[in-house]
Scaffold this active site. Structure first.
Site, PDB file in Angstrom:
ATOM      1  N   LYS A  60      22.846  33.433  47.583  1.00 27.47           N
ATOM      2  CA  LYS A  60      23.887  33.231  46.580  1.00 27.47           C
ATOM      3  C   LYS A  60      23.612  31.913  45.882  1.00 27.47           C
ATOM      4  O   LYS A  60      23.074  30.986  46.488  1.00 27.47           O
ATOM      5  CB  LYS A  60      25.256  33.169  47.254  1.00 27.47           C
TER       6      LYS A  60
ATOM      7  N   GLY B 140      40.362  42.594  36.887  1.00 29.88           N
ATOM      8  CA  GLY B 140      39.174  42.164  36.161  1.00 29.88           C
ATOM      9  C   GLY B 140      38.178  43.305  36.047  1.00 29.88           C
ATOM     10  O   GLY B 140      38.551  44.477  35.952  1.00 29.88           O
TER      11      GLY B 140
ATOM     12  N   VAL C 227      36.218  44.812  38.185  1.00 25.24           N
ATOM     13  CA  VAL C 227      36.301  45.877  39.195  1.00 25.24           C
ATOM     14  C   VAL C 227      37.696  46.490  39.231  1.00 25.24           C
ATOM     15  O   VAL C 227      37.850  47.720  39.219  1.00 25.24           O
ATOM     16  CB  VAL C 227      35.945  45.341  40.605  1.00 25.24           C
TER      17      VAL C 227
HETATM   18  P1  NAD Z   1      36.807  39.239  37.564  1.00 27.02           P
HETATM   19  O1  NAD Z   1      36.731  37.763  37.435  1.00 27.02           O
HETATM   20  O2  NAD Z   1      36.388  40.112  36.430  1.00 27.02           O
HETATM   21  O3  NAD Z   1      38.328  39.667  37.916  1.00 27.02           O
HETATM   22  C1  NAD Z   1      39.156  38.977  38.777  1.00 27.02           C
HETATM   23  C2  NAD Z   1      40.585  39.182  38.272  1.00 27.02           C
HETATM   24  O4  NAD Z   1      41.493  38.632  39.225  1.00 27.02           O
HETATM   25  C3  NAD Z   1      40.875  38.502  36.945  1.00 27.02           C
HETATM   26  O5  NAD Z   1      41.483  39.428  36.067  1.00 27.02           O
HETATM   27  C4  NAD Z   1      41.832  37.364  37.324  1.00 27.02           C
HETATM   28  O6  NAD Z   1      42.742  37.045  36.278  1.00 27.02           O
HETATM   29  C5  NAD Z   1      42.531  37.961  38.523  1.00 27.02           C
HETATM   30  N1  NAD Z   1      43.141  37.011  39.442  1.00 27.02           N
HETATM   31  C6  NAD Z   1      42.690  35.795  39.848  1.00 27.02           C
HETATM   32  N2  NAD Z   1      43.542  35.247  40.728  1.00 27.02           N
HETATM   33  C7  NAD Z   1      44.549  36.134  40.894  1.00 27.02           C
HETATM   34  C8  NAD Z   1      45.740  36.162  41.681  1.00 27.02           C
HETATM   35  N3  NAD Z   1      46.067  35.135  42.480  1.00 27.02           N
HETATM   36  N4  NAD Z   1      46.537  37.244  41.619  1.00 27.02           N
HETATM   37  C9  NAD Z   1      46.231  38.278  40.823  1.00 27.02           C
HETATM   38  N5  NAD Z   1      45.122  38.323  40.038  1.00 27.02           N
HETATM   39  C10 NAD Z   1      44.306  37.256  40.082  1.00 27.02           C
HETATM   40  O7  NAD Z   1      36.014  39.607  38.892  1.00 27.02           O
HETATM   41  P2  NAD Z   1      35.447  41.031  39.338  1.00 27.02           P
HETATM   42  O8  NAD Z   1      34.043  41.160  38.913  1.00 27.02           O
HETATM   43  O9  NAD Z   1      36.421  42.106  38.963  1.00 27.02           O
HETATM   44  O10 NAD Z   1      35.432  40.848  40.931  1.00 27.02           O
HETATM   45  C11 NAD Z   1      36.637  40.860  41.670  1.00 27.02           C
HETATM   46  C12 NAD Z   1      36.319  40.509  43.120  1.00 27.02           C
HETATM   47  O11 NAD Z   1      35.405  41.468  43.644  1.00 27.02           O
HETATM   48  C13 NAD Z   1      35.639  39.133  43.316  1.00 27.02           C
HETATM   49  O12 NAD Z   1      36.067  38.605  44.554  1.00 27.02           O
HETATM   50  C14 NAD Z   1      34.166  39.476  43.377  1.00 27.02           C
HETATM   51  O13 NAD Z   1      33.433  38.502  44.100  1.00 27.02           O
HETATM   52  C15 NAD Z   1      34.230  40.806  44.114  1.00 27.02           C
HETATM   53  N6  NAD Z   1      33.074  41.681  43.884  1.00 27.02           N
HETATM   54  C16 NAD Z   1      32.763  42.080  42.614  1.00 27.02           C
HETATM   55  C17 NAD Z   1      31.677  42.924  42.406  1.00 27.02           C
HETATM   56  C18 NAD Z   1      31.303  43.414  41.029  1.00 27.02           C
HETATM   57  O14 NAD Z   1      30.543  44.387  40.911  1.00 27.02           O
HETATM   58  N7  NAD Z   1      31.830  42.824  39.971  1.00 27.02           N
HETATM   59  C19 NAD Z   1      30.912  43.374  43.496  1.00 27.02           C
HETATM   60  C20 NAD Z   1      31.262  42.964  44.780  1.00 27.02           C
HETATM   61  C21 NAD Z   1      32.357  42.122  44.956  1.00 27.02           C
END
Ligand code: NAD
Length: 354
Positions: A80, A180, A182
């Site tokens: 990472k 977000g 996902v």
């Molecule tokens: P992203 O940044 O697009 O979305 C995160 C969302 O969470 C945002 O809309 C943000 O406003 C919201 N948020 C932040 N704090 C919050 C809270 N306290 N309460 C409610 N909403 C809140 O990220 P993502 O790509 O959708 O990923 C989401 C999670 O999944 C992360 O932890 C990431 O590490 C994990 N993840 C993502 C992927 C991927 O393919 N994108 C793969 C594996 C794991």
């Protein structure tokens, strides 16, 4: 600040601290374990309060990637990278290029990808200077989020089947925290399958979009983990399952996309003691890394989605074993991952000896 004795250092092979004052770059690249293959893991850009917080995040996340790849049966190790800074304020093409040069210098031991604060467009800049970048849009596998959401959807179905004897979403209520990349796709899959979906995000526009387009129901941010539901799906940031929130949980099952959902490993036992079925985060959210596995000119989205759907089988196996052995589900997932790495290491040692 200590490094080797940092709580999360545990068995890292290599940690690179890269600074380029001319472009304002301070980055850490953590390579946890390359037994199964090159260390793969996203690049996160975040305004960390201090160096120690950035190091802790990089170490925790890279170790998690080792386990995630092993559990998903992929030939990748775990790594990472983090860049210290506010992506909205500090991110420049020159900064990304300098980071790319640091990745290139590792000669393929670390493959970078997208994570929080980094877009596919940013990845294209990085890719222009190093081939050790995955998940880029133009000719790569692109945004992994829909495939991640598809894997989480199948993890939820597997948990429903284990708890209730049927994996259907009709008549089920799912509370999704974070809308977000996902979370938004997950809400769509759940709605299309007939679930009642409750949603919360700190960004009101994202909530409004889900309510307007998919008929989701808005819940205040501080309530989403408390509302009565069959499933709570954390899709925001990590460490959301802790001593404060676990007693407040209103769902029978926790299954979501966020990385490092448990504040500490012992919270797996705390959840089990409350009778809450926890799907280990890195089992549920492996769709992103599975998607990267199909990277290349012959990228086949259908194959990536089909592979991510098989996360359901992995989850069923973890939940069955946890019940049979009386252990927390996160411990079983760790055992399966560690056994795969140990087996590969033994094979490698045998080859070296021969
Ligand atoms: P992203 O940044 O697009 O979305 C995160 C969302 O969470 C945002 O809309 C943000 O406003 C919201 N948020 C932040 N704090 C919050 C809270 N306290 N309460 C409610 N909403 C809140 O990220 P993502 O790509 O959708 O990923 C989401 C999670 O999944 C992360 O932890 C990431 O590490 C994990 N993840 C993502 C992927 C991927 O393919 N994108 C793969 C594996 C794991």
């Amino acid at each position: 600040m200590s490094v080797f004795s940092a709580p999360s250092f545990r068995d890292h092979e290599e940690v690179v601290f890269h600074a380029d004052p001319e472009v304002g770059l301070k980055a850490i690249i953590a390579i946890h374990d390359t037994t199964l293959g090159p260390a793969l893991g996203g690049l996160r850009m975040w305004d960390y309060g201090d160096d120690a917080a950035a190091l802790e995040d990089a170490l925790r996340l890279s170790r998690g990637m080792t386990y995630k790849a092993a559990l998903a049966g992929l030939h990748y190790g775990g790594g990472k990278a983090v860049i210290m800074g506010d992506p909205g304020r500090d991110k420049t093409p020159a900064l990304l290029a300098s980071f790319a040069d640091a990745v290139e210098a590792l000669a393929g031991r670390y493959i970078t990808a997208e994570d929080v604060g980094i877009s596919t467009a940013d990845l294209a800049i990085i890719r222009s200077r190093t081939k050790h970048a995955a998940g880029y849009a133009d000719g790569g596998s692109g945004d992994p989020s829909p495939v991640t959401a598809w894997g989480v959807f199948h993890a939820i179905r597997a948990a429903l089947a284990h708890r209730f004897g049927a994996d259907g979403l009709e008549g089920r209520t799912v509370a999704v925290q974070g809308l977000g990349h996902v979370g938004a796709h997950l809400v769509r899959f759940l709605s299309e399958a007939g679930a009642r979906v409750l949603v919360a995000d700190i960004d009101p526009a994202r909530v409004a979009a889900m309510v307007a387009t998919l008929g989701a129901e808005a819940v205040p941010v501080e309530q989403i983990h408390k509302v009565p539901a069959d499933v709570f799906a954390p899709c925001a940031l990590g460490a959301g399952l802790n001593d404060t929130t676990i007693p407040e949980l209103g769902a029978a099952i926790v299954a979501g996309a966020a990385n490092n959902q448990l504040a500490e490993g012992r919270h797996g036992e705390v959840l089990a003691a409350r009778g809450i079925l926890y799907v280990p985060d890195y089992a549920a959210n492996a769709g992103g890394i599975i998607n990267i596995n199909y990277e290349g000119p012959d990228y086949d989205a259908e194959a990536a989605f089909a592979h991510a759907a098989r996360i359901g089988g992995t989850v069923r196996e973890i939940l069955r074993r946890a019940e049979a052995e009386g252990l927390a589900t996160n411990r079983i997932a760790d055992q399966i991952a560690e056994a795969r790495i140990a087996e590969a290491r033994a094979g490698r040692d045998l080859r070296l000896a021969g």
